[in-house]
Enzyme design. Sequence first.
Site, PDB file in Angstrom:
ATOM      1  N   ARG A 105     -19.041   3.898   4.831  1.00 63.62           N
ATOM      2  CA  ARG A 105     -18.530   2.628   5.313  1.00 63.62           C
ATOM      3  C   ARG A 105     -18.789   2.521   6.803  1.00 63.62           C
ATOM      4  O   ARG A 105     -18.324   3.367   7.573  1.00 63.62           O
ATOM      5  CB  ARG A 105     -17.022   2.575   5.018  1.00 63.62           C
ATOM      6  N   THR A 109     -18.344  -2.879  10.712  1.00 61.31           N
ATOM      7  CA  THR A 109     -18.479  -4.045   9.819  1.00 61.31           C
ATOM      8  C   THR A 109     -17.675  -3.856   8.539  1.00 61.31           C
ATOM      9  O   THR A 109     -17.450  -4.821   7.806  1.00 61.31           O
ATOM     10  CB  THR A 109     -19.949  -4.243   9.411  1.00 61.31           C
ATOM     11  N   ASP A 201      -7.108   8.712   5.433  1.00 64.06           N
ATOM     12  CA  ASP A 201      -8.504   8.852   5.007  1.00 64.06           C
ATOM     13  C   ASP A 201      -8.580   9.935   3.927  1.00 64.06           C
ATOM     14  O   ASP A 201      -8.380  11.121   4.207  1.00 64.06           O
ATOM     15  CB  ASP A 201      -9.380   9.224   6.210  1.00 64.06           C
ATOM     16  N   ASP A 204     -11.192  12.795   4.558  1.00 60.68           N
ATOM     17  CA  ASP A 204     -10.746  13.733   5.592  1.00 60.68           C
ATOM     18  C   ASP A 204      -9.617  14.618   5.079  1.00 60.68           C
ATOM     19  O   ASP A 204      -9.582  15.825   5.353  1.00 60.68           O
ATOM     20  CB  ASP A 204     -10.262  12.969   6.833  1.00 60.68           C
TER      21      ASP A 204
HETATM   22  N1  URA Z   1     -10.706   4.863   2.628  1.00 58.67           N
HETATM   23  C1  URA Z   1      -9.752   5.795   2.810  1.00 58.67           C
HETATM   24  O1  URA Z   1     -10.013   6.981   2.748  1.00 58.67           O
HETATM   25  N2  URA Z   1      -8.491   5.384   3.078  1.00 58.67           N
HETATM   26  C2  URA Z   1      -8.153   4.082   3.148  1.00 58.67           C
HETATM   27  O2  URA Z   1      -6.978   3.791   3.361  1.00 58.67           O
HETATM   28  C3  URA Z   1      -9.163   3.117   2.949  1.00 58.67           C
HETATM   29  C4  URA Z   1     -10.437   3.533   2.695  1.00 58.67           C
END
Ligand code: URA
Length: 210
Positions: A105, A109, A201, A204
């Site tokens: 991602r 953007t 995330d 992560d």
């Molecule tokens: N991706 C993630 O890892 N966490 C989110 O909250 C949104 C997208």
Amino acid sequence: MTDNLTVVTHPLVQHKLSLMRDKSAPTPLFRQLLREISQLLAYEITRELALTTKRINTPLEPMDAPVLDGKKLALVSILRAGNGLLDGVLELIPGARVGFVGLYRDEETLKPVQYYFKVPDTLEDRLVIAVDPMLATGNSSVAAIDLLKRSGAKNIRFMCLLAAPEGVKRMQEAHPDVQIVTAALDSHLNAKGYIVPGLGDAGDRMFGTK
Ligand code: URA
């Protein structure tokens, strides 16, 4: 459940998800819980699989025993966070074929950028389960499913851990035929595209990269 969205409200799923959301959950626990939930979601997402029978001999007598019908299903992990769901589902369905879609991602953007695509040759006749823990904006999920359809997939389900209403809407508009199975439908996305309350995330947290 509304239309093609199923929220798995099973108490075990909800309990494990709450443990995962807690920011103090260490990486190994987070990963273990994700694996466990993935198997509970897989149980739900495969509940309508067709069965046939196979003649076998139990120690007592022959019987026509139920076995899965049709071609082996395909699991497609949307990298990298999808791998956290993939591992658990593969334990449950070891014969599944496996594909990978690499999308990251763009943090500015929020649009998906493709960097890898490798899926089994024959997707046409298989149930394809695409896995990605976070259905946030829906941009990468929609892009991944576009690619799977271009490769012939006709029967696709989407498994995630958390969904935002924005992502669900986007998926339902782009791919109304794709059933979404999630452990929770959260409140909204924040300005950075994170699911709120969410769990941060997912990549992560499962790989310990931050
Ligand atoms: N991706 C993630 O890892 N966490 C989110 O909250 C949104 C997208």
